[in-house]
Design a protein around this motif. Structure first.
Motif, mmCIF file in Angstrom:
data_model
loop_
_atom_site.group_PDB
_atom_site.id
_atom_site.type_symbol
_atom_site.label_atom_id
_atom_site.label_comp_id
_atom_site.label_asym_id
_atom_site.label_seq_id
_atom_site.Cartn_x
_atom_site.Cartn_y
_atom_site.Cartn_z
ATOM 1 N N ALA A 1 0.563 -1.234 -0.251
ATOM 2 C CA ALA A 1 -0.191 0.087 0.426
ATOM 3 C C ALA A 1 0.469 1.527 -0.188
ATOM 4 N N GLY A 2 2.367 1.361 -0.263
ATOM 5 C CA GLY A 2 2.977 1.926 -0.177
ATOM 6 C C GLY A 2 3.667 2.092 1.144
ATOM 7 N N GLU A 3 4.543 2.717 1.372
ATOM 8 C CA GLU A 3 5.373 3.617 2.033
ATOM 9 C C GLU A 3 4.762 4.411 3.294
ATOM 10 N N GLY A 4 4.991 3.738 5.015
ATOM 11 C CA GLY A 4 4.208 4.582 5.531
ATOM 12 C C GLY A 4 2.489 3.506 5.761
ATOM 13 N N ASN A 5 2.358 3.521 5.246
ATOM 14 C CA ASN A 5 0.553 3.183 5.400
ATOM 15 C C ASN A 5 0.541 1.921 5.697
ATOM 16 N N ALA A 6 0.293 1.418 6.766
ATOM 17 C CA ALA A 6 0.779 0.782 7.899
ATOM 18 C C ALA A 6 -0.963 0.171 8.568
ATOM 19 N N ALA A 7 -1.447 -1.815 7.403
ATOM 20 C CA ALA A 7 -1.967 -1.869 7.902
ATOM 21 C C ALA A 7 -2.251 -3.148 8.703
ATOM 22 N N LEU A 8 -3.019 -3.110 9.562
ATOM 23 C CA LEU A 8 -3.541 -5.008 9.548
ATOM 24 C C LEU A 8 -4.729 -5.141 8.803
ATOM 25 N N LEU A 9 -4.969 -6.423 8.953
ATOM 26 C CA LEU A 9 -6.425 -7.455 8.830
ATOM 27 C C LEU A 9 -6.908 -7.790 9.992
ATOM 28 N N PRO A 10 -7.626 -6.970 11.012
ATOM 29 C CA PRO A 10 -8.813 -7.828 11.961
ATOM 30 C C PRO A 10 -8.956 -9.804 11.207
ATOM 31 N N SER A 11 -9.871 -10.155 10.183
ATOM 32 C CA SER A 11 -9.683 -10.832 9.371
ATOM 33 C C SER A 11 -8.592 -12.379 9.943
ATOM 34 N N GLY A 12 -7.571 -11.439 9.007
ATOM 35 C CA GLY A 12 -6.021 -12.322 9.069
ATOM 36 C C GLY A 12 -5.432 -12.561 10.533
ATOM 37 N N VAL A 13 -5.323 -11.587 11.354
ATOM 38 C CA VAL A 13 -5.248 -11.696 12.252
ATOM 39 C C VAL A 13 -5.864 -13.342 13.721
ATOM 40 N N ALA A 14 -7.130 -12.763 12.779
ATOM 41 C CA ALA A 14 -7.418 -14.265 13.865
ATOM 42 C C ALA A 14 -7.512 -15.025 13.266
ATOM 43 N N ARG A 15 -6.840 -15.591 11.649
ATOM 44 C CA ARG A 15 -6.912 -17.097 11.633
ATOM 45 C C ARG A 15 -5.356 -16.986 11.470
ATOM 46 N N PHE A 16 -4.946 -16.541 11.458
ATOM 47 C CA PHE A 16 -3.112 -16.384 12.331
ATOM 48 C C PHE A 16 -3.218 -16.688 13.364
#
Length: 481
Positions: A221-236
Motif C-alpha cells: 500500500a506504499g511506504e508509511g501506510n501500515a495496516a492489519l486485517l483483523p480477520s487475517g490476525v484472527a486466522r493466524f
C-alpha cells in the motif's frame, strides 16, 4: 449466466444457434481438428477452418465483454501495457471475498489495531537504528486490502503476466504462425483477458490469507501506510492458544518493521521490482503442446477455449514454463534479497518484543514456517504468474544479521542497508562469519561516497556480486525451510 466470468455459460443466441447448425454440416465438421471433412479447410492449418476459428474467437470476445465486472456495473476498465485488465481483476477479487463474507471493521477492532501498530512501532525504536516509517495506522477489511494494494500487484506482476500473454501468440512453430496469422493475435488478446480474470481470483484468494500490507516483504500500500486485517490476525491465531492482544502486537511489530526498512532504504523497492523484471525477461515456455491443445477445441464452443486457456502455467496449464540460465540467475538474486529482508525483519522484531511478549518465540517460529511454505492461495498465485515471492533461506539470513549485530552493533548492522553494494550475496549466507570479517573495516563509519554518483546510490553493483553465485541451488539449499 453466472455472476463470475469464470465458469460462465453462453446465452441462448438464435444467430449463434444457426451458425452452429451450419458448422455441424459435413463429416467431422466442428471438431476443430485438421482434416475434419470440411472442403474449405486449408491443408495443414493447425486449428481447423480459419474462418470458423475466427468466428469462435469473436463469440468468445463478445461473451467476455458482455459481462460487467462484478460489483461495478458499467464501469470502464483500463488495461496495463501488458494487456492485462487490472480493473477487472480488482472487481473479481472483491467479488470473491464478498461471497465469503467481508464485513466492515468494527470501531473497537479498528482501535485495537491502531493502538497495536503505534505501540509496536515505539518498541522498534530500541531494536533498530532506522527511524519510524509508519505514517498512518489502520485496520482494513479484505475488500479494503484489495482496493489499496491492487496498483502494487499490477506493477509487480505486469512483467510476469505480460510474458505469459505474449507467449500465447509468439514463439510458435513457423508453420503455425504463418498459417494462423491474425488469429494468434486474437488468441493473445483473449489470453490477456483470461489472465486478468485469473489474477483477480488469485488475489481474492490471497485476501483470505493476508495479515497486513507487508506479508510478502514489500509494502503493497506504499511506504508509511501500515495496516492489519483483523480477520487475517484472527486466522493466524487459530490453534496457537496465545492471547489475541499478544498476537496482534507481534504482527503489528512485523508490519511496522517492514515500513521502517522501505521508508529509509530508498533503493530497495526499485531493486526488488527490477529483479522481478529480470526474472520475467528470462522466462521461456514450451509450446510444443499448444497446437495439440488448441486442435482439440470444439470451434463451435467458445467455453472450450476458456477452459483450455484458464489453466495458467504448469503441468495442467496451456503453457509449460522452462528454466533458463537468465531466469535462474535472477531468481537466485531475488530470493537472496527477499531472505535478507525477512531475516532483518525477524531479527529486529525479536529484539523488540522478546522481553515484552511471553510467547514471542512461538510466534516467531509460526511466522517463519508461514513465510517459508506459503498458503494455498499463495501457491495458486505463484502458479499464475510463474513466481513464488517467498524467501528460501530464512535461517541463514537471520544468522547473518545476528552475526553483524554482535560484531558491529545495531548501528553497524543497519548501516549495511545504506547501499546495495554493501549487501550480502547468496554466497555470504553460506558463510556469514566471513562476510562479517571481510567487512570489519566497513562498519557504520564506512564512507560510501565513492559508491554514490551525483544522483545517489545505484544498485547495479549488487547484481554483479550476485552473478557470481552458483545458480538457483545456492539459495534453495536444505536450510531454505
Amino acid at each position: 449466466m453466472s455472476d463470475l466470468p469464470f465458469g460462465f455459460s453462453m446465452p441462448n443466441d438464435p444467430d449463434d444457434e444457426s451458425g452452429r447448425r451450419s458448422g455441424d454440416s459435413g463429416s467431422g465438421a466442428g471438431s476443430g481438428r485438421p482434416g475434419g471433412g470440411d472442403s474449405g479447410t486449408p491443408d495443414g492449418f493447425p486449428f481447423g477452418d480459419p474462418q470458423q476459428m475466427a468466428d469462435m474467437l469473436r463469440r468468445f470476445a463478445d461473451m467476455m465483454s458482455s459481462q460487467p465486472s462484478p460489483g461495478s456495473p458499467g464501469e470502464s476498465a483500463t488495461s496495463s501495457t501488458s494487456g492485462i485488465n487490472w480493473d477487472m481483476a480488482k472487481n473479481i477479487a472483491r467479488h470473491a471475498v464478498s461471497q465469503q463474507g467481508d464485513p466492515s471493521v468494527p470501531p473497537a477492532d479498528y482501535a485495537r489495531v491502531e493502538e497495536a501498530l503505534r505501540l509496536a512501532d515505539l518498541w522498534l525504536d530500541q531494536a533498530t537504528d532506522l527511524p519510524s516509517g509508519v505514517q498512518t495506522a489502520q485496520a482494513w477489511s479484505r475488500s479494503e486490502w484489495i482496493e489499496r494494494t491492487m496498483d502494487a500487484w499490477a506493477q509487480l506482476c505486469d512483467p510476469l503476466t505480460a510474458k505469459t500473454v505474449q507467449a500465447m501468440g509468439q514463439n510458435l512453430p513457423e508453420e503455425m504462425s504463418t498459417m494462423a496469422g491474425p488469429l494468434l493475435g486474437m488468441i493473445q488478446q483473449m489470453g490477456g483477458m483470461m489472465v486478468g480474470q485469473q489474477a483477480g481470483q488469485a488475489i481474492g484468494g490471497l485476501a483470505q490469507e493476508v495479515i497486513g500490507t507487508a506479508d510478502i516483504g514489500l509494502p503493497l500500500a506504499g511506504e508509511g501506510n501500515a495496516a492489519l486485517l483483523p480477520s487475517g490476525v484472527a486466522r493466524f491465531s487459530e490453534g496457537l492458544e496465545i492471547p489475541d492482544d499478544e498476537v496482534r502486537l507481534y504482527l503489528a511489530a512485523r508490519e511496522a518493521a517492514v515500513h521502517r526498512l522501505y521508508s529509509h532504504v530508498p533503493w530497495l523497492r526499485s531493486h526488488v521490482s527490477r529483479l522481478v523484471e529480470e526474472y520475467a525477461a528470462g522466462m521461456s515456455f514450451d509450446v510444443s503442446g499448444l497446437e495439440d491443445r488448441l486442435g482439440e477445441i470444439d470451434l463451435t464452443n467458445p467455453e472450450a477455449l476458456q477452459e483450455v486457456m484458464s489453466g495458467g502455467m504448469g503441468a495442467e496449464g496451456l503453457l509449460q514454463p522452462e528454466d533458463t540460465p537468465q531466469q535462474k540467475a535472477a531468481l537466485t538474486r531475488l530470493e537472496t534479497t527477499l531472505a535478507l529482508i525477512e531475516g532483518w525483519v525477524a531479527t529486529v522484531v525479536s529484539a523488540a518484543v522478546a522481553e515484552r511478549l511471553p510467547h514471542a518465540g512461538a510466534l516467531a517460529e509460526t511466522t517463519r514456517r508461514r513465510r517459508a511454505t506459503g498458503g494455498p492461495a499463495e501457491h495458486t498465485f505463484a502458479a499464475l504468474v510463474g513466481l513464488e515471492l517467498r524467501p528460501r533461506r530464512l535461517r541463514e539470513a537471520g544468522a547473518l544479521w545476528k552475526a553483524l549485530e554482535e560484531a558491529r552493533g545495531v548501528e553497524g548492522r543497519d548501516a549495511v542497508w545504506q547501499h546495495p553494494d554493501l549487501m550480502p550475496t547468496g554466497a555470504d549466507l553460506d558463510d556469514p562469519e566471513a562476510f562479517v570479517a571481510g567487512g570489519s573495516d566497513e562498519g557504520p563509519d564506512f564512507d560510501i561516497s565513492s559508491l554514490t554518483g551525483p544522483e545517489g546510490p545505484s544498485d547495479s553493483g549488487a547484481d554483479e556480486d550476485d552473478r557470481g553465485d552458483d545458480g538457483r541451488k545456492d539459495d534453495r539449499g536444505e536450510g531454505g525451510a
